[in-house]
Write an enzyme that holds these catalytic residues in place. Sequence first.
Site, PDB file in Angstrom:
ATOM      1  N   ASP A   1       5.940   6.842   1.423  1.00  8.84           N
ATOM      2  CA  ASP A   1       6.522   5.724   2.178  1.00  8.84           C
ATOM      3  C   ASP A   1       7.320   4.909   1.169  1.00  8.84           C
ATOM      4  OD1 ASP A   1       7.008   3.942   4.276  1.00  8.84           O
ATOM      5  OD2 ASP A   1       5.325   2.679   3.677  1.00  8.84           O
TER       6      ASP A   1
ATOM      7  N   GLU B   1       9.779   9.231   4.306  1.00  6.40           N
ATOM      8  CA  GLU B   1      10.276   8.535   5.495  1.00  6.40           C
ATOM      9  C   GLU B   1      11.793   8.498   5.468  1.00  6.40           C
ATOM     10  OE1 GLU B   1       8.328   4.849   6.943  1.00  6.40           O
ATOM     11  OE2 GLU B   1      10.383   4.087   7.011  1.00  6.40           O
TER      12      GLU B   1
ATOM     13  N   ASP C   1       1.231   0.476   3.312  1.00 10.82           N
ATOM     14  CA  ASP C   1       2.142   1.495   2.773  1.00 10.82           C
ATOM     15  C   ASP C   1       1.386   2.781   2.432  1.00 10.82           C
ATOM     16  OD1 ASP C   1       4.546  -0.588   1.883  1.00 10.82           O
ATOM     17  OD2 ASP C   1       2.514  -1.352   1.673  1.00 10.82           O
TER      18      ASP C   1
END
Lengths: 176, 176
Positions: B7, B68, B141
């Site tokens: 992330d 991501e 996260d």
Amino acid sequence: MRVLGVDPGLTRCGVGVVEGVAGRALTMRGVGVVRTPADAELGDRLVAVERGIEQWLDEHRPEVVAVERVFSQHNVSTVMGTAQASAVAMLCAARRGIPVALHTPSEVKAAVTGSGRADKAQVGAMVTRLLRLAAPPRPADAADALALAICHIWRAPAQNRLQQAVALHTPKGRTR
Amino acid sequence: MRVLGVDPGLTRCGVGVVEGVAGRALTMRGVGVVRTPADAELGDRLVAVERGIEQWLDEHRPEVVAVERVFSQHNVSTVMGTAQASAVAMLCAARRGIPVALHTPSEVKAAVTGSGRADKAQVGAMVTRLLRLAAPPRPADAADALALAICHIWRAPAQNRLQQAVALHTPKGRTR
């Protein structure tokens, strides 16, 4: 001062090396473009950009790397690739302990043409004149990279004075 | 299949390793956060992210890195840092020949919660349940990185079938 200017991009990443000091004639040491195929995987394209930048750093040993500051409000479709290519350029420089300087497109245009809203042709014409070249560097990304390096050489003295002034007037431990 | 989920972020870059195959129970192999100081130079922060990702790749030897997918229409103030950190993660993986997969935030949410509009708490709760953890990973996260890895393990079979179908129906030389 020898500066590598980088106009970041995934398809065409402009690179140009300029040597000189503010107030004196400048010399171009090299100019080119690092290209990556648009149909390659994104990760592989970033590896190709890294390899290209490393070659320029190896060959020219710049004291500073000047990279165009990317704004997210720009052209939405290309800004991510630009941000990613600029990250690779900054990473390569910082890994070698070479200082990275960021300049906005309008700072660069203002530095070389006197106007922050100059167009590509004007920037190319001034880069050609300032570096005493026979013709404007092609593609425009290459000329923009040289303009970034010139901008950095001319702005650096003022920036250094500013930093010294800030350091003088900042309490200890807060100078970064 | 062992997947490192990332992330991306400059201040906090979530990382999580999940092992398993679609349709079987999944196992968490590691979770954490790569942090860089907000007051450091941007180039140095990217070097710190690189060092952190390299350590995770060294230790866990993932077969795939799932990152991501960053959209520029997101939060304008943070998107550049996210794009830059994701570029470093993709670069580290591609340099080792590890395939990089990109998943959008809504694909990840839909994969683990059934809804593309799930909130952070819901994602954290489902990650906790699916990996049989004692408590939701913190910070968010870290949980998001695990969710990315889970999403990849579950989506990969369908993606592979799609790619095979496309390859079968695409004229030679135009398979990408």
